[in-house]
Design a protein around this motif. Structure first.
Motif, short mmCIF file in Angstrom:
data_model
loop_
_atom_site.label_atom_id
_atom_site.label_comp_id
_atom_site.label_asym_id
_atom_site.label_seq_id
_atom_site.Cartn_x
_atom_site.Cartn_y
_atom_site.Cartn_z
N LEU A 38 1.02 -1.22 0.21
CA LEU A 38 -0.45 0.29 0.17
C LEU A 38 0.82 1.30 -0.21
CD1 LEU A 38 -3.06 -1.86 2.53
CD2 LEU A 38 -2.95 -0.78 0.07
N GLN A 78 -7.31 -0.38 5.13
CA GLN A 78 -7.01 -0.73 4.49
C GLN A 78 -5.10 -1.90 4.69
OE1 GLN A 78 -5.48 2.62 1.61
NE2 GLN A 78 -6.50 1.08 -0.04
N ALA A 82 7.26 -5.31 -8.45
CA ALA A 82 5.84 -5.57 -7.55
C ALA A 82 5.03 -4.98 -8.49
CB ALA A 82 5.99 -4.44 -5.96
N GLU A 83 6.14 -4.56 -9.48
CA GLU A 83 5.07 -3.52 -10.57
C GLU A 83 3.69 -4.14 -11.30
OE1 GLU A 83 7.66 -3.17 -13.41
OE2 GLU A 83 9.41 -1.58 -12.78
N PRO A 138 -11.20 -2.95 0.16
CA PRO A 138 -10.29 -2.22 0.94
C PRO A 138 -9.12 -3.73 0.63
CG PRO A 138 -11.87 -2.06 3.00
CD PRO A 138 -12.91 -2.92 1.42
N ALA A 139 -9.67 -4.50 0.21
CA ALA A 139 -8.46 -6.03 0.35
C ALA A 139 -8.09 -5.68 -0.94
CB ALA A 139 -10.20 -6.77 -0.24
N GLY A 159 -6.75 -2.90 -2.08
CA GLY A 159 -5.46 -2.10 -2.04
C GLY A 159 -5.31 -1.48 -2.64
N SER A 160 -6.35 -0.42 -3.10
CA SER A 160 -6.53 1.13 -3.29
C SER A 160 -5.74 1.67 -2.99
CB SER A 160 -7.56 1.23 -4.16
OG SER A 160 -7.32 2.06 -4.83
N LYS A 161 -4.70 2.59 -3.49
CA LYS A 161 -3.92 4.03 -3.59
C LYS A 161 -5.06 4.78 -3.27
CE LYS A 161 -0.06 1.96 -3.96
NZ LYS A 161 0.97 1.21 -2.82
N LEU A 196 -8.54 4.74 -2.37
CA LEU A 196 -9.81 4.53 -0.94
C LEU A 196 -9.74 5.65 -0.54
CD1 LEU A 196 -11.25 2.23 -0.13
CD2 LEU A 196 -9.24 1.83 2.10
N SER A 197 -9.15 7.12 -0.35
CA SER A 197 -9.65 7.71 0.26
C SER A 197 -10.01 9.04 -0.41
CB SER A 197 -8.13 8.36 0.96
OG SER A 197 -7.79 8.97 0.03
N TRP A 224 9.03 4.68 4.42
CA TRP A 224 7.44 5.01 5.01
C TRP A 224 6.13 4.53 5.75
CZ3 TRP A 224 8.17 9.90 2.61
CH2 TRP A 224 8.37 10.03 1.96
N SER A 225 6.42 3.53 6.08
CA SER A 225 5.90 2.64 7.03
C SER A 225 6.47 2.33 8.05
CB SER A 225 5.18 1.42 6.36
OG SER A 225 6.41 0.46 6.06
N ARG A 270 -0.34 16.36 -5.89
CA ARG A 270 -1.63 16.42 -6.30
C ARG A 270 -2.32 17.09 -7.16
NH1 ARG A 270 -1.29 11.96 -2.86
NH2 ARG A 270 0.40 11.44 -2.98
N PRO A 275 -5.02 11.40 7.41
CA PRO A 275 -4.05 10.25 7.16
C PRO A 275 -2.56 10.82 7.70
CG PRO A 275 -5.11 9.63 5.79
CD PRO A 275 -5.96 11.00 5.97
N TRP A 276 -2.54 11.41 6.53
CA TRP A 276 -1.26 12.10 6.53
C TRP A 276 -1.01 13.52 7.09
CZ3 TRP A 276 -2.96 10.11 1.52
CH2 TRP A 276 -3.62 9.26 1.17
#
Lengths: 318, 308, 547
Positions: A43, A51, C83-84, C164-165, C167-169, C171-172, C429-430, C446, C462-463
């Motif tokens: 993600l 998510q 992961a592409e 949510p499953a 895994g869309s970037k 979603l928000s 990032w995580s 954006r 969230p960010w």
């Protein structure tokens, strides 16, 4: 004595299986220890906690680690490598796309570097202390003392950018003729040889000199055995074990350790697949790559040990 | 020609005792004296070159920071990848910092870390390699499995897990390097020792009831020292190069400091214009590692000549 | 807007006017556009004629004659990973974005002013100021496999992001869409939970392109885009060949595009200079100069509002002391950062996240200058004079290592010792971002100012990087979404930027330019969409090959 060999190979294979199992356990533990899991990595920067939770559920990351490990292990045992969590493709297919490239690069490099390195090591040992030995010494040291990424980048600058003789990138898919093949592999192989030859040649020389220093060679010398024969017939058989091990160690680097070459020449091999998999915390893919590297390594050292045993009959009884 | 051979001197004391026993086994070894070396001056020359190069870098490591004309993190020039000038003897780097100062300050990381890590890897690897051949079969197998497992863990993974578990520090960097390189040293020394352990004089020493450490140190080690030392020299080189990759992963040396390998890496963009910023640290790595290896080589050779 | 060297007589390229003409023909009147889009610079909406609206600029780029058909090029993006994916919902790197716009199309598409233009939707309108939207689909559009485009495809393509499953970037962004329904076989209606006049812009983002109903296997890249997918191997390459049935007449020009990822920058530059690839992105300023000086290759820089920011958590020490935060903002030597770290390829910023290219940029704030004395006084007031503070930098946040080192030097002038703590880009990032009292973040452009502020500065975002909470800001943000009067809305954005500039824990020293290098034989590079490199990733159908 003769049927000792199959037994020995069998014993080696079974202990290799044990090592593979240990490695898979350790890799699994490390992957679980690393901060951030697959769901978070997929993600990315802008993930929301909901998510992540949902994707975790989807990927089965909420199960206890032992259950997940068991799933992986039973799958692996039945030949099912699982699915890559990060891009949803079967691990077997991802490996299948890249493994031939890696094997080919490794094979070419081996075919070129091993004979050169062994010859250099032998010659240096025979001419120990002489000008040839010293020259080879300095040459091998200089080769290995230059960082790999510098050799690769320099080669690209000279042969691709300035001279335009070779392509800067190694695309396997564009191979149409022998000429293409040589052009594409020239620089990656050159870079890898720089690293490997030095190491193997120096270890060959050292192992031989250890033998040449021993009394039985001195004896042979006193008996008037000519130097070349002394090295080849007397010292070499006893040095085969260490030399074979050094060669095996160097070659094991060719599958998993060539990440710099793969990155700079954009060569689609298996080392970058593994590095990506670690970054993505893609457990099934990491495990499959680790099993492959470990398996290759074990086979190489087994062959090395067998060489040692064949060359030194005394080891058979151990 | 120079095919001179000598028996490693340490064996000499014991060999007198062993000689009779050995003759009884197969008579292949005789207590003979070694011929005098014919190429002594040359050896000395190489040793001196090695000593000079390596000593130079040790001195730089110790006193370099005192000599640096600028602070290593200071942005002192507008020109990037600048060439040699009176103000900047080794030019400037990719952000306009003084290269000489950065190298004088960074050398201590490379020299210090690599020496310690290479010594430790060899000590651990070769130590276990020698001892395990004397251990019971099952224990030997166990140790081998552990080292084989260690060598199969990708070094990136190892570095990442160490950073996340223990944070970042210099001892940790050394530990990561040792974990990466001790298994290789083990492999090589183990195969050497296995060969040696089958030889009569070791078997005799065992029958004599000598302790394991005694056998390892007195009977086995001197006969494989050349290979072990050469291997250590190679490992020294690899560790020097590994460090830059490790600090890239956030393990160890932190900016603005940088080890020599990192200096090459961060300035690699200047290679196309032949910038000193990339050539100078690369030469530094070359002279350091070649010096160290020549020194190591001459060490093992000088052992042979000592008894003359 | 493009500032090109030929002067101002070519403000509208033939290609652009053709586009406008088509858009108008498609039923979107200028007046309608004004009303619906609600974008500033209203007089020019849908035409792209007003200079100065977008500050995206191009260096050394020119049109190079008239478009030509044919040719095959190879493009190298800066990231490469196994992961592409061709699943648009998962797109995370430049190469994913490029492929998405190559193989798929969205309902709308951004033009050079970032205004949404009709694409798969021929028209779009809202009857109640943004609460409900009706999109009329273009007729005769087919997917690469021959299937016709239907409302069901749109419904599936949008609503799948809400699971949510998946895994869309985004979603928000999709959260506000309550439902999508088919009105007949051409029209779909979007029902929003709260009015949003920017929905057409949201639907132009790369993740919301249209895929066939029910797709779960995306490896074939079946879409309605300008190119069809001939080969895709994640982390290795993809080959796109011209879609002869593309819905936009006359496009694309190229026969084929091969896309690869080369993560090593010098390898990427060398590949361009040796002619192995024809376009590369993510050039650092140092290499940009090198490419520029080489015969046969050119450089294009776009300022899209990408920034790397110092994140000072205002809910932790020492960021909880307002004087400390203010002092840090004065410790940025912005000129030096632009000159030394970016080699000039950037634009000085003023701790406000909205780039000068945005219509909502507020230029009334005094520029913060490097002022160590003032900073020292502030630090003293905050009680941290002479302190030693750790700052986290990482290769993951572009230029953060360089900025950190420059900050370290300039902070020393004010008696503040900064310890840099470099952590791996891997997992940054995580594990690290927003988790340390002082660290760096990086925010990509954006599509609209509102999205940017909602995602990064609203109290509940969230960010919300610095943990900054401000009620007044939140109220302004919500009100701006349904404010019909443009002047009033501009004032709201100005107030919000002032609040961020003065109070938030975010220090934005410079905006980073997206720098591309390309082979001089590539034509059509004068088009600039200030959303990221590769013309906002949409270059595939607009460029041609002069050879």
């Amino acid at each position: 004595m003769r049927n000792a060999m199959p037994k020995l190979v069998l014993g080696r294979l079974s202990s290799s299986l044990l090592t593979l199992f240990l490695v898979s356990l350790v890799i699994f533990a490390i992957t679980s220890l690393l901060p951030g899991d697959t769901a978070q990595q997929i993600l990315g920067q802008f993930a929301t906690p909901e998510q992540v939770a949902a994707l975790r559920e989807e990927l089965g990351l909420n199960q206890s680690p032992l259950v997940r490990y068991w799933h992986w292990l039973t799958g692996f045992a039945t030949g099912d490598l699982g699915m890559s969590a990060s891009n949803g493709m079967p691990v077997a297919q991802l490996m299948n796309d890249r493994l031939p490239n890696s094997l080919l690069l490794a094979a070419i490099t081996t075919a070129i570097s091993v004979p050169i390195a062994l010859t250099m090591g032998l010659v240096a040992a025979m001419r120990r202390g002489g000008n040839i030995d010293r020259a080879l010494n300095v040459v091998t040291l200089s080769m290995v003392a230059v960082p790999e990424f510098l050799v690769a980048t320099l080669a690209v600058l000279i042969f691709a950018v300035h001279l335009g003789w070779l392509p800067a990138l190694s695309y396997v898919s564009t191979v149409e003729s022998v000429g293409d093949f040589v052009r594409i592999y020239a620089m990656p192989v050159l870079t890898l040889c720089c690293v490997l030859i030095a190491q193997m040649a120096r270890m060959t020389r050292a192992a031989l000199i250890d033998q040449l220093d021993s009394a039985y060679i001195e004896m042979a010398r006193l008996k008037g055995v000519p130097p070349v024969r002394r090295v080849l017939r007397h010292a070499l058989p006893n040095a085969v074990g260490p030399i074979a091990n050094a060669v095996a160690l160097s070659l094991s680097y060719l599958l998993g350790g060539v990440i710099i070459v793969e990155t700079i020449f954009n060569y689609p091999g298996i080392a970058s697949l593994m590095v990506d998999a670690v970054s993505n915390r893609d457990l099934a893919l990491v495990q499959a790559c680790a099993m492959l590297f470990c398996g290759a390594y074990l086979i190489l050292v087994m062959v090395a040990d067998l060489c040692a045993i064949l060359s030194n009959p005394r080891l058979r009884n151990r | 020609m120079s095919e001179t051979h000598a028996m490693p001197h340490r064996r000499q004391g014991a060999s007198q005792r062993r000689a009779s026993a050995r003759r009884m086994v197969d008579g292949s070894r005789l207590p003979i004296s070694a011929p005098a070396r014919r190429n002594k001056p040359r050896l000395k020359l190489l040793r001196w070159i090695g000593l000079t190069l390596f000593g130079f870098w040790v001195l730089v490591a110790l006193f370099g920071p005192l000599l640096a004309p600028y602070p290593m993190g200071a942005f002192v020039a507008d020109e990037i990848y600048g060439g040699m000038s009176a103000a900047h003897w080794l030019g400037t780097d990719y952000m306009g910092r003084d290269m000489l100062s950065r190298m004088l300050t960074g050398a201590r990381y490379t020299v210090g870390l690599a020496v310690v890590a290479a010594l430790l890897s060899t000590l651990v690897g070769a130590g276990f390699g020698m001892l395990t051949v004397l251990l019971p079969r099952w224990l030997e197998e166990g140790v081998r499995r552990i080292f084989d497992t260690l060598i199969s863990i990708p070094s990136k993974m190892m570095a990442l897990v160490m950073v996340s578990a223990f944070g970042t520090s210099i001892p940790l960097l050394i530990l990561a390097a040792v974990l990466s390189y001790a298994p290789g040293a083990f492999r090589i020394s183990h195969s050497l020792a296995t060969n040696l352990a089958t030889l009569e004089y070791v078997q005799v020493a065992k029958t004599r009831g000598e302790g394991r450490f005694y056998i390892a140190a007195v009977e086995i080690m001197p006969n494989m020292i050349q290979s072990v030392l050469t291997d250590m020299g190679m490992r020294f080189v690899f560790i020097v190069l590994l460090l830059s990759g490790m600090s890239f992963l956030g393990l160890g040396v932190q900016p603005p400091a940088a080890d020599l390998g990192s200096l090459v890496r961060e300035n690699i963009g200047g290679l196309s214009q032949g910038a000193l910023a990339v050539i100078a640290p690369a030469l530094a790595i070359g002279t350091l590692t070649i010096g160290a290896n020549l020194l190591i080589d001459s060490l093992s050779k000088s052992r042979d000549t000592q008894k003359e | 807007m493009t500032h090109n060297k030929r002067g101002d007589d070519t403000l509208v390229s033939p290609e652009q006017s053709l586009q406008v003409y088509r858009a108008m023909q498609a039923g979107l009147s200028r007046r309608q556009a004004l009303k619906m889009l609600g974008v500033a610079g209203i007089a020019a909406a849908g035409s792209g004629m007003l200079p100065g609206m977008s500050m995206g600029w191009a260096a050394d780029a020119d049109g190079q004659g008239t478009p030509k058909r044919g040719g095959r090029i190879r493009v190298a993006a800066h990231s490469s990973s196994s992961a592409e994916s061709l699943d648009p919902a998962k797109g995370s790197t430049a190469i994913d974005y490029v492929r998405a716009y190559t193989f798929y199309s969205g309902l709308t598409q951004f033009n050079e002013q970032l205004e949404p233009q009709p694409a798969l939707a021929e028209t779009f309108e809202s009857s109640d100021n943004g609460g409900h939207w009706v999109f009329t689909l273009r007729q005769g559009v087919t997917f690469h496999d021959g299937k016709a485009l239907t409302p069901q495809d749109v419904i599936y393509s949008i609503m799948r992001h809400k699971d949510p499953a998946v895994g869309s970037k985004v979603l928000s962004m999709v959260d506000q869409i309550d439902s999508v329904t088919a009105l007949d076989d051409r029209r779909v209606e979007f029902n929003l939970s709260a009015p949003n006049i920017e929905l057409p812009a949201i639907l132009a983002v790369m993740h919301l392109v249209i895929v066939p109903d029910g797709t779960t296997d995306f490896s074939k890249g079946i879409g309605t885009g300008p190119f069809t997918c001939e080969e895709f191997s994640p982390g290795v390459r993809s080959v796109a060949v011209r879609n002869e049935n593309y819905w936009r007449e006359g496009y694309p020009y190229l026969d084929a595009i091969e896309t690869v990822g080369i993560s090593d920058e010098s390898a990427r530059v060398n590949a361009l200079l040796s002619g192995d690839v024809h376009m590369i992105n993510n050039l650092s300023g140092r290499n940009a100069d090198r490419v520029k000086q080489t015969e046969g290759s050119r450089v294009k820089a776009t300022n899209s509002g990408n920034y790397t920011d110092l994140v000072m958590r205002v809910d932790q020490q020492p960021g909880s002391r307002p004087e400390f935060v203010e002092a840090m903002k004065y410790l940025f030597d912005r000129e030096q950062i632009k000159r030394v770290a970016l080699r000039g390829y950037g634009q000085i910023a003023n701790d406000q996240p909205i780039a000068p290219s945005s219509p909502y940029y507020f230029d009334g704030l005094p520029q913060r200058e490097y002022d160590p004395e003032r900073a020292a006084a502030l630090l003293k007031k905050a009680g941290v004079a002479g302190a030693r503070v750790p700052v986290v930098v990482s290769p993951a946040a572009n230029y953060s290592e360089e900025m950190g080192q420059l900050l370290q030097q300039s902070a020393a002038q004010a008696g503040l010792n900064i310890n840099l703590n470099r952590v791996p880009g891997d997992g940054y990032w995580s594990n690290h971002w927003m988790k340390h009292p002082l660290g760096f973040g990086n925010v990509n452009p954006r599509p609209t100012a509102n999205i940017l502020l909602s995602q990064f500065f609203a109290s509940s975002a969230p960010w919300n990087e610095s943990g900054w909470k401000n009620e007044q800001f939140d109220q302004l943000l919500v009100a701006s979404r349904s404010e019909a009067d443009d002047a009033a809305r501009r004032q709201m954005y100005a107030d919000m930027q002032t609040l961020i500039h003065n109070e938030s824990g975010i220090g934005i020293p410079v905006f980073l330019s997206d720098v591309e290098g390309y082979d001089a034989r590539i034509g059509g590079m004068d088009r600039t969409v200030p959303l990221g490199s590769f013309m906002g990733y949409m270059f595939a159908e607009y460029i041609w090959w002069n050879a």
